[in-house]
Write an enzyme that holds these catalytic residues in place. Structure first.
Site, PDB file in Angstrom:
ATOM      1  N   GLY A   1      27.454  -0.188 -12.419  1.00 59.32           N
ATOM      2  CA  GLY A   1      26.193  -0.376 -11.711  1.00 59.32           C
ATOM      3  C   GLY A   1      26.318  -1.516 -10.729  1.00 59.32           C
ATOM      4  O   GLY A   1      27.194  -2.352 -10.868  1.00 59.32           O
TER       5      GLY A   1
ATOM      6  N   CYS B   1      32.846  -0.859 -16.452  1.00 61.44           N
ATOM      7  CA  CYS B   1      32.410  -1.861 -15.475  1.00 61.44           C
ATOM      8  C   CYS B   1      31.112  -2.567 -15.919  1.00 61.44           C
ATOM      9  O   CYS B   1      31.148  -3.352 -16.855  1.00 61.44           O
ATOM     10  CB  CYS B   1      32.267  -1.194 -14.111  1.00 61.44           C
ATOM     11  SG  CYS B   1      32.252  -2.379 -12.772  1.00 61.44           S
ATOM     12  N   TYR B   2      29.981  -2.279 -15.320  1.00 57.35           N
ATOM     13  CA  TYR B   2      28.719  -2.908 -15.756  1.00 57.35           C
ATOM     14  C   TYR B   2      28.504  -2.638 -17.247  1.00 57.35           C
ATOM     15  O   TYR B   2      28.046  -3.508 -17.980  1.00 57.35           O
ATOM     16  CB  TYR B   2      27.552  -2.338 -14.947  1.00 57.35           C
ATOM     17  CG  TYR B   2      26.236  -3.049 -15.202  1.00 57.35           C
ATOM     18  CD1 TYR B   2      25.888  -4.180 -14.484  1.00 57.35           C
ATOM     19  CD2 TYR B   2      25.345  -2.581 -16.181  1.00 57.35           C
ATOM     20  CE1 TYR B   2      24.689  -4.838 -14.715  1.00 57.35           C
ATOM     21  CE2 TYR B   2      24.144  -3.232 -16.419  1.00 57.35           C
ATOM     22  CZ  TYR B   2      23.814  -4.365 -15.682  1.00 57.35           C
ATOM     23  OH  TYR B   2      22.629  -5.003 -15.921  1.00 57.35           O
TER      24      TYR B   2
ATOM     25  N   HIS C   1      37.609   1.812 -13.109  1.00 59.04           N
ATOM     26  CA  HIS C   1      36.903   3.107 -13.127  1.00 59.04           C
ATOM     27  C   HIS C   1      37.843   4.264 -13.457  1.00 59.04           C
ATOM     28  O   HIS C   1      38.528   4.765 -12.551  1.00 59.04           O
ATOM     29  CB  HIS C   1      36.227   3.350 -11.772  1.00 59.04           C
ATOM     30  CG  HIS C   1      35.061   2.454 -11.546  1.00 59.04           C
ATOM     31  ND1 HIS C   1      33.785   2.786 -11.931  1.00 59.04           N
ATOM     32  CD2 HIS C   1      34.989   1.202 -11.031  1.00 59.04           C
ATOM     33  CE1 HIS C   1      32.964   1.797 -11.638  1.00 59.04           C
ATOM     34  NE2 HIS C   1      33.670   0.818 -11.097  1.00 59.04           N
TER      35      HIS C   1
ATOM     36  N   GLU D   1      37.124   7.247 -13.960  1.00 57.37           N
ATOM     37  CA  GLU D   1      36.638   8.505 -13.386  1.00 57.37           C
ATOM     38  C   GLU D   1      37.101   8.722 -11.946  1.00 57.37           C
ATOM     39  O   GLU D   1      37.029   9.832 -11.427  1.00 57.37           O
ATOM     40  CB  GLU D   1      35.098   8.545 -13.443  1.00 57.37           C
ATOM     41  CG  GLU D   1      34.358   7.569 -12.535  1.00 57.37           C
ATOM     42  CD  GLU D   1      34.225   6.160 -13.105  1.00 57.37           C
ATOM     43  OE1 GLU D   1      34.960   5.832 -14.046  1.00 57.37           O
ATOM     44  OE2 GLU D   1      33.394   5.386 -12.581  1.00 57.37           O
TER      45      GLU D   1
ATOM     46  N   ASP E   1      25.177  28.609  -3.438  1.00 61.58           N
ATOM     47  CA  ASP E   1      24.363  28.602  -4.648  1.00 61.58           C
ATOM     48  C   ASP E   1      23.591  29.910  -4.840  1.00 61.58           C
ATOM     49  O   ASP E   1      23.620  30.501  -5.915  1.00 61.58           O
ATOM     50  CB  ASP E   1      23.404  27.403  -4.648  1.00 61.58           C
ATOM     51  CG  ASP E   1      24.168  26.086  -4.540  1.00 61.58           C
ATOM     52  OD1 ASP E   1      25.362  26.079  -4.892  1.00 61.58           O
ATOM     53  OD2 ASP E   1      23.585  25.093  -4.092  1.00 61.58           O
ATOM     54  N   SER E   2      22.920  30.359  -3.779  1.00 61.24           N
ATOM     55  CA  SER E   2      22.139  31.585  -3.974  1.00 61.24           C
ATOM     56  C   SER E   2      23.057  32.796  -4.164  1.00 61.24           C
ATOM     57  O   SER E   2      22.707  33.730  -4.890  1.00 61.24           O
ATOM     58  CB  SER E   2      21.147  31.805  -2.821  1.00 61.24           C
ATOM     59  OG  SER E   2      21.810  32.110  -1.628  1.00 61.24           O
TER      60      SER E   2
ATOM     61  N   LYS F   1      28.309  21.361  -8.504  1.00 63.03           N
ATOM     62  CA  LYS F   1      28.775  22.258  -7.441  1.00 63.03           C
ATOM     63  C   LYS F   1      30.169  22.833  -7.742  1.00 63.03           C
ATOM     64  O   LYS F   1      30.409  24.018  -7.550  1.00 63.03           O
ATOM     65  CB  LYS F   1      28.817  21.484  -6.119  1.00 63.03           C
ATOM     66  CG  LYS F   1      28.948  22.369  -4.913  1.00 63.03           C
ATOM     67  CD  LYS F   1      27.588  22.825  -4.471  1.00 63.03           C
ATOM     68  CE  LYS F   1      27.634  23.716  -3.263  1.00 63.03           C
ATOM     69  NZ  LYS F   1      26.284  24.059  -2.805  1.00 63.03           N
TER      70      LYS F   1
END
Ligand code: XMP
Length: 516
Positions: free
Chosen positions: A57, A84-85, A172, A174, A230-231, A372
């Site tokens: 954060g 981290c935070y 991090h 990730e 998406d649709s 996504k």
């Protein structure tokens, strides 16, 4: 099978990487959700996670009003990973000290593992390249912790609790740049928390199909098809679940990509045998937009007309009970954040996808728990063309925001053709996937050119290509000069109404990606 049975909770402390943590956990085939750091204690208990990750954060634990640790995180007695935070918070909680520092560490760092720790069991070496992004750092470790890694600037780059499965990392894991990040997260999620690999594309499809069938029974579903990813995935998924009970409405606004209307019909109606009603509304759009040059007013007209046309089509179908929408998980997180005032980034774009609220249909949003990347994987597995599924984003108002000023049919035609040439060459030169978004823009100014012996006085096309991760900031793409030259030549030779092509070298900020 309950594919959400094994799950991780991520508490968001505001890091730009929080969604990335969630995507990494999902890539490890484990379900997870993001809650705000101050989420309701009962909601956290009800989620019943097998492990909790505290994100990074931007704040300092010392600041007044800085986000705090909800004791339920420790009361649940499940493994915890503080990033981290999150690390600083856990350290302070257990009696350590955190020091504010002005020299922020941002970027690559080398970490040396100093003490064996369960968290690093899969890491085969003692020197790690990691990604750091912090101002504060731990000054004095809490007595219950043992340090397990250091850098040249801190002896506490990672630590673990002496008796409990609580782990902390200053860096991090990730972020792609942390080379062993995936192994570290896998160790935490699979080995330490004991999560099973249930969240796989095939399982997700099966489960979603089952849920859709159970939810709608023999009733009919209406879906607005836009040509976007998406649709299209919603359509493919729904079709697989309920076949002809799905009715799609596709509005051709005349502001779509080159021949997109025909492509959508070929793919959805002809190839996949989905029930699609095509509405040719091109003229309606051009006449509604005639004389309007203001970008926001144009967006509004385009959005409202879509709703009107969609409503009219829907009213013709009297036996439809459901409305399907392609909402995805980041939309859900962002609107939750918007409600609590905690979102860092809120898109205010008025979308053509915005649908009427008073259709009195029940809402089904089958992608609302997916990122996504996951939607794309589902799309490919459901048989949609890779080219469609991995396409650059396209704004809701389409070419409407890429024709500067007033929109005319003639301009839309020139722009769609120029854009098509640009995209075709990008694909041909293997550059399409190396740019995040690329398109042509129509400038309604005339400029002089000479073709053969003749002078011509025609329009200008601008080419725009950017590289970005989150579309909030973007760099103009350094496409090779020879490539730009080739595209420029093709556009001017093949489109007689264009006499000049320019390349946009503005980054965001201060420019935006679109020109309007
Ligand atoms: P900007 O121009 O704001 O674009 O830097 C960031 C991203 O958002 C897309 N964009 C839109 N998408 N409706 C949309 O659905 C809009 O009105 C709109 N305006 C911009 C843009 O294509 C880029 O991906």
């Amino acid at each position: 099978m309950d594919i959400k049975q094994s799950k991780i909770l991520i508490l968001d402390y505001g890091s730009q990487y929080t969604q990335l943590i969630a995507r990494r956990v999902r890539e490890l085939d484990v379900y997870c959700e993001i809650y705000a750091w101050d989420a309701d204690t009962q909601d956290i208990r009800d989620f019943d996670p097998q492990g909790i990750i505290l994100s990074g954060g931007p704040e300092s634990v010392h600041q007044q009003g800085a986000p705090t640790l909800n004791e339920v995180v420790l009361d649940l007695d499940v493994p915890v990973l503080g990033v981290c935070y999150g690390m600083q918070l856990l350290n302070v909680h257990f009696g350590g000290e955190v020091m504010s520092s002005d020299d922020k560490e941002f970027g690559y760092a080398q970490v040396q593992l100093t003490e064996s720790s369960d968290l690093f069991k899969k890491v085969k070496h003692t020197e790690l390249d990691v990604w750091m992004s912090h101002g504060d750092k731990v000054k004095q470790l809490a007595p219950v912790f043992t340090a397990s890694a250091k850098t040249s600037s801190t002896p506490f780059a990672a630590c673990h609790h002496n008796d409990k499965p609580i782990f902390c990392v200053q860096f991090h894991p990730e972020v792609e740049h942390t080379k062993d990040g995936r192994d570290i997260l896998s160790q935490f999620v699979h080995d330490i928390c004991g999560c099973e690999r249930l969240w796989k594309t095939a399982n997700i499809i099966d489960t979603h199909i089952e849920n859709i069938r159970e939810m709608v029974g023999s009733e009919k579903i209406l879906l607005g098809l836009s040509g976007g990813v998406d649709s299209s995935v919603v359509a493919a998924l729904m079709h697989k679940a309920i076949g002809d009970q799905l009715v799609c409405v596709f509005v051709d606004t005349g502001l779509l990509r080159y021949k997109e209307g025909d492509d959508v019909m070929a793919m959805m109606a002809d190839k996949m045998d989905i029930n699609v009603i095509r509405v040719n509304a091109q003229e309606q759009y051009y006449s509604a937009l005639a004389g309007e040059a203001d970008p926001e007013a144009k967006r509004k007209i385009i959005g409202e007309l879509f709703v009107r046309i969609f409503e009219k089509e829907a009213s013709k179908l009297d036996d439809v009970q459901w409305l399907a929408q392609g909402t995805i998980y980041p939309d859900v997180i962002e609107s939750a954040g918007a409600k609590t005032g905690k979102a860092h980034v809120i898109k205010s774009h008025h979308n053509v996808g915005g649908l009427p609220e008073d259709l009195s249909l029940k809402l089904v949003e089958p992608l609302k728990d997916l990122f996504k990347d996951e939607v794309r994987q589902l799309g490919v597995q459901l048989g949609l063309a890779k080219e469609l599924v991995y396409r650059h984003p396209f704004p809701g108002p389409g070419l409407g925001v890429r024709i500067l000023g007033e929109i005319k049919a003639e301009y839309a035609d020139i722009l769609a053709r120029a854009d098509h040439i640009f995209i075709e060459e990008l694909r041909r030169h293997d550059l399409y996937d190396k740019t995040s978004q690329a398109f042509a823009v129509f400038l309604p100014v005339k400029s002089v050119g000479v073709v053969g012996d003749a002078r011509r006085y025609e329009y200008v096309i601008a080419l725009r290509a950017v590289e970005t991760i989150d579309f909030m900031t973007a760099q103009w793409a350094r496409l090779p000069y020879e490539f730009i030259e080739l595209v420029s030549r093709r556009i001017i030779n093949e489109i007689s109404q264009v006499s000049r092509v320019v390349y946009d070298v503005s980054s965001k900020p201060p420019a935006t990606i679109e020109w309007e």
